[in-house]
Motif scaffolding. Structure first.
Motif, PDB file in Angstrom:
ATOM      1  N   THR A  67      -4.086   7.027  -2.110  1.00 53.14           N
ATOM      2  CA  THR A  67      -3.591   5.875  -1.498  1.00 53.14           C
ATOM      3  C   THR A  67      -4.179   4.626  -2.765  1.00 53.14           C
ATOM      4  O   THR A  67      -5.130   4.734  -3.449  1.00 53.14           O
ATOM      5  CB  THR A  67      -4.579   5.310  -0.234  1.00 53.14           C
ATOM      6  N   GLU A  97       0.786  -1.199   0.095  1.00 59.03           N
ATOM      7  CA  GLU A  97      -0.028   0.013   0.013  1.00 59.03           C
ATOM      8  C   GLU A  97       0.900   1.305   0.010  1.00 59.03           C
ATOM      9  O   GLU A  97       1.643   1.346   0.734  1.00 59.03           O
ATOM     10  CB  GLU A  97      -1.069   0.041   1.222  1.00 59.03           C
ATOM     11  N   SER A 123       0.746   5.259   0.170  1.00 63.97           N
ATOM     12  CA  SER A 123      -0.061   6.638   0.380  1.00 63.97           C
ATOM     13  C   SER A 123       0.609   7.749   0.785  1.00 63.97           C
ATOM     14  O   SER A 123       1.980   7.731   1.075  1.00 63.97           O
ATOM     15  CB  SER A 123      -0.866   5.982   1.591  1.00 63.97           C
ATOM     16  N   SER A 136       2.069  10.411  -3.262  1.00 61.55           N
ATOM     17  CA  SER A 136       2.305   8.970  -3.682  1.00 61.55           C
ATOM     18  C   SER A 136       2.087   8.919  -5.506  1.00 61.55           C
ATOM     19  O   SER A 136       2.779   8.087  -5.951  1.00 61.55           O
ATOM     20  CB  SER A 136       1.121   8.260  -3.071  1.00 61.55           C
TER      21      SER A 136
END
Lengths: 95, 184
Positions: B159, B112, B114, B118
């Motif tokens: 994200t 992930e 974020s 990003s």
């Protein structure tokens, strides 16, 4: 070169692998009387036109779909992109 | 008898690089569902009954708080569900009647990314247009990053989930980490 994938939209050509002439969809009947001759044509004989050409492309780095791309071999202009599955089914194939 | 369980490919990696947070997600099970020919409607109904989710499309995933469904190619769906020991067994009673299932949990690494920048970091390695007007919330794409096959999903404004092969997890992390460092 950008290929306008029918399901995914515009994608860079480097996500794809080029196979060759779309006639490869039409695999001859291996049990036919003239199968040897037909397979010789199927495997080796190509028109290689300078201009519009229908080719098989594989979306290797994407959704793994086979596409039939109509491309100008001189300018790389792309006229049409179809799912090979749809092309095959339109010709009477079941899969 | 001892119960063995696999480690996640990046061993729970977590790091902040400038304004970017990178972490491995490993609390999921991932099951591939292959839909038999001409049974998509039946499959869609079972998905609705099981997850209360509509069928995903090739560019848009479907999710509730627990489950995310992705269409990874025509007639193939990935279901990302809360981690269980044997997801195939859990799903076989319902979805198993309408699809061929394969547990792929250990085949993937999920990162992930974020933070405010990003998208700027991803722009350097991802060929897909991630502008929020083009790549909306829950949009997904199968593409490449640094020549490694990747699935990218937008889960919030800044994200993204990045899925790649667990066998090249460290190379994939290196590519994403390096891109984050270069813009920080």
């Amino acid at each position: 070169m950008i290929i306008n994938h029918p399901l995914l939209g515009p994608r860079d050509a480097n996500e794809f692998v080029h196979l060759g002439d779309e006639s490869l969809i039409d695999r001859p009947d291996g049990m036919a009387d003239d199968a040897a001759n037909k397979f010789h044509n199927y495997m080796y004989l190509r028109d290689n036109p300078a201009g519009k050409y229908r080719e098989l492309w594989y979306h290797d780095a994407g959704d793994r779909s086979w596409l039939v791309v109509t491309r100008d071999t001189l300018t790389h202009e792309i006229f049409d992109v179809e799912l090979a599955r749809d092309v095959a089914r339109a010709r009477g194939r079941s899969k | 008898m001892a119960r063995l369980s696999s480690l996640s490919p990046l061993n729970g990696y977590q790091k902040s690089i400038g304004s970017i947070n990178l972490c491995e997600i490993n609390d999921y099970s991932l099951v591939s569902l292959a839909i038999p020919q001409d049974t998509t409607k039946k499959f869609a109904k079972i998905i609705k009954d099981e997850f209360d989710l509509a069928m995903p499309t090739s560019v848009m995933s479907k999710t509730d708080k627990k489950t995310r469904l992705l269409m990874t190619q025509p007639d193939q769906i990935f279901s990302i569900i809360p981690r269980v020991d044997n997801p195939e067994e859990d799903l076989s009673k319902t979805i198993g009647k309408a699809a061929y299932m394969t547990d792929q949990t250990d085949a993937w690494v999920v990162l992930e990314i974020s933070g405010a920048t990003s998208r700027t970091a991803l722009e350097r390695i991802c060929q897909v247009d991630l502008d929020s007007n083009m790549f909306k919330l829950n949009a997904m794409a199968r593409t490449t990053m640094e020549h490694m096959a990747t699935i990218i999903i937008r889960t919030d404004v800044n994200t993204f989930l990045l899925m790649s092969a667990s066998s090249s997890a460290k190379s994939f992390l290196h590519a994403v980490e390096l891109s984050a460092k270069h813009i920080s």
